[in-house]
Design a protein around this motif. Sequence first.
Motif, PDB file in Angstrom:
ATOM      1  N   TYR A   1      -2.894   0.625  -4.058  1.00 48.24           N
ATOM      2  CA  TYR A   1      -2.511  -0.599  -3.385  1.00 48.24           C
ATOM      3  C   TYR A   1      -2.363  -1.720  -4.404  1.00 48.24           C
TER       4      TYR A   1
ATOM      5  N   PHE B   1       3.869   7.049   3.184  1.00 51.23           N
ATOM      6  CA  PHE B   1       4.183   5.792   3.843  1.00 51.23           C
ATOM      7  C   PHE B   1       3.825   4.621   2.940  1.00 51.23           C
TER       8      PHE B   1
ATOM      9  N   ALA C   1      -0.231  -4.632   9.476  1.00 49.91           N
ATOM     10  CA  ALA C   1       0.431  -3.909   8.404  1.00 49.91           C
ATOM     11  C   ALA C   1       1.763  -3.385   8.924  1.00 49.91           C
TER      12      ALA C   1
ATOM     13  N   LEU D   1      -5.267   6.554   1.504  1.00 50.07           N
ATOM     14  CA  LEU D   1      -4.775   5.513   0.608  1.00 50.07           C
ATOM     15  C   LEU D   1      -4.654   6.048  -0.814  1.00 50.07           C
TER      16      LEU D   1
ATOM     17  N   GLN E   1       0.179  11.217   4.293  1.00 48.07           N
ATOM     18  CA  GLN E   1      -0.304  11.792   5.545  1.00 48.07           C
ATOM     19  C   GLN E   1       0.027  13.265   5.566  1.00 48.07           C
TER      20      GLN E   1
ATOM     21  N   TYR F   1       0.837  -1.200   0.000  1.00 45.36           N
ATOM     22  CA  TYR F   1       0.000   0.000   0.000  1.00 45.36           C
ATOM     23  C   TYR F   1       0.870   1.246   0.000  1.00 45.36           C
TER      24      TYR F   1
ATOM     25  N   GLY G   1      -5.010  11.944   9.197  1.00 44.27           N
ATOM     26  CA  GLY G   1      -4.767  10.511   9.115  1.00 44.27           C
ATOM     27  C   GLY G   1      -4.124  10.160   7.781  1.00 44.27           C
ATOM     28  N   LEU G   2      -4.039   8.886   7.540  1.00 46.74           N
ATOM     29  CA  LEU G   2      -3.425   8.400   6.305  1.00 46.74           C
ATOM     30  C   LEU G   2      -4.497   8.226   5.242  1.00 46.74           C
TER      31      LEU G   2
ATOM     32  N   PHE H   1       4.863  -0.828   8.256  1.00 50.17           N
ATOM     33  CA  PHE H   1       5.101   0.404   7.536  1.00 50.17           C
ATOM     34  C   PHE H   1       6.586   0.686   7.393  1.00 50.17           C
ATOM     35  N   GLY H   2       6.912   1.341   6.284  1.00 45.78           N
ATOM     36  CA  GLY H   2       8.238   1.913   6.165  1.00 45.78           C
ATOM     37  C   GLY H   2       8.315   3.183   7.001  1.00 45.78           C
ATOM     38  N   GLN H   3       9.501   3.772   7.051  1.00 44.61           N
ATOM     39  CA  GLN H   3       9.718   4.936   7.919  1.00 44.61           C
ATOM     40  C   GLN H   3       9.212   6.225   7.302  1.00 44.61           C
TER      41      GLN H   3
ATOM     42  N   ARG I   1       9.457  12.129   3.444  1.00 46.57           N
ATOM     43  CA  ARG I   1       8.926  13.495   3.610  1.00 46.57           C
ATOM     44  C   ARG I   1       9.214  14.262   2.341  1.00 46.57           C
TER      45      ARG I   1
ATOM     46  N   TYR J   1       0.321   5.223   1.208  1.00 46.03           N
ATOM     47  CA  TYR J   1      -0.515   6.215   1.879  1.00 46.03           C
ATOM     48  C   TYR J   1       0.219   7.547   1.880  1.00 46.03           C
TER      49      TYR J   1
END
Lengths: 113, 111
Positions: free
Chosen positions: A48, A90, A102, A45, A37, A33, A42-43, A104-106, A109, A35
């Motif tokens: 995906y 993300f 799920a 989508l 933010q 996925y 929130g995130l 997540f990667g870091q 930005r 996302y």
Amino acid sequence: NAGVTQTPKFRILKIGQSMTLQCTQDMNHNYMYWYRQDPGMGLKLIYYSVGAGITDKGEVPNGYNVSRSTTEDFPLRLELAAPSQTSVYFCASILQGANTEAFFGQGTRLTVV
Amino acid sequence: RKEVEQDPGPFNVPEGATVAFNCTYSNSASQSFFWYRQDCRKEPKLLMSVYSSGNEDGRFTAQLNRASQYISLLIRDSKLSDSATYLCVVNGAPNFNKFYFGSGTKLNVKP
């Protein structure tokens, strides 16, 4: 075990430029996925994928493209960057669709100026 | 209407307090429910899944109310380290592969 790896961590783009956000996972997860933010939100989508060769739109796909040529990789492409795409992106992966965690990667930005 | 809605807070509570968050979802056919925790400028991480019968993990209790379409998270004996944003996550329907995030509820635990 690296999990989900995103690159780059930070990027500044000028309006109209293009770039690819990379996402790789080494857990052999089927689902991946993307996302975004925005600050204090929130995130949302973007896109995906449920497996190699299969992608689908999320809530906010406009201005983005994805591909899934392998199980491991799920790059996100921004064409003609706009200030509205300034956000934290993300990538996440899930082994299967429901009731599983799920990872997540870091995050990346991105600032478009 | 948003898929998932949360009170943004912030909730400012003293250490040791009990605090509860609610989250409402719009699609009655959703099947999977989660609470994630997100620290400032970090990625979200799974706190707990939410099961129909309710579930508990130490100081954390999650409940699902399908009739009213909301899920809740109760934190007992709050610790300073609980300070974070708590995200409610619900999967879509009929496409259960989509996961929707709430905007998050910020919790500040004070000494």
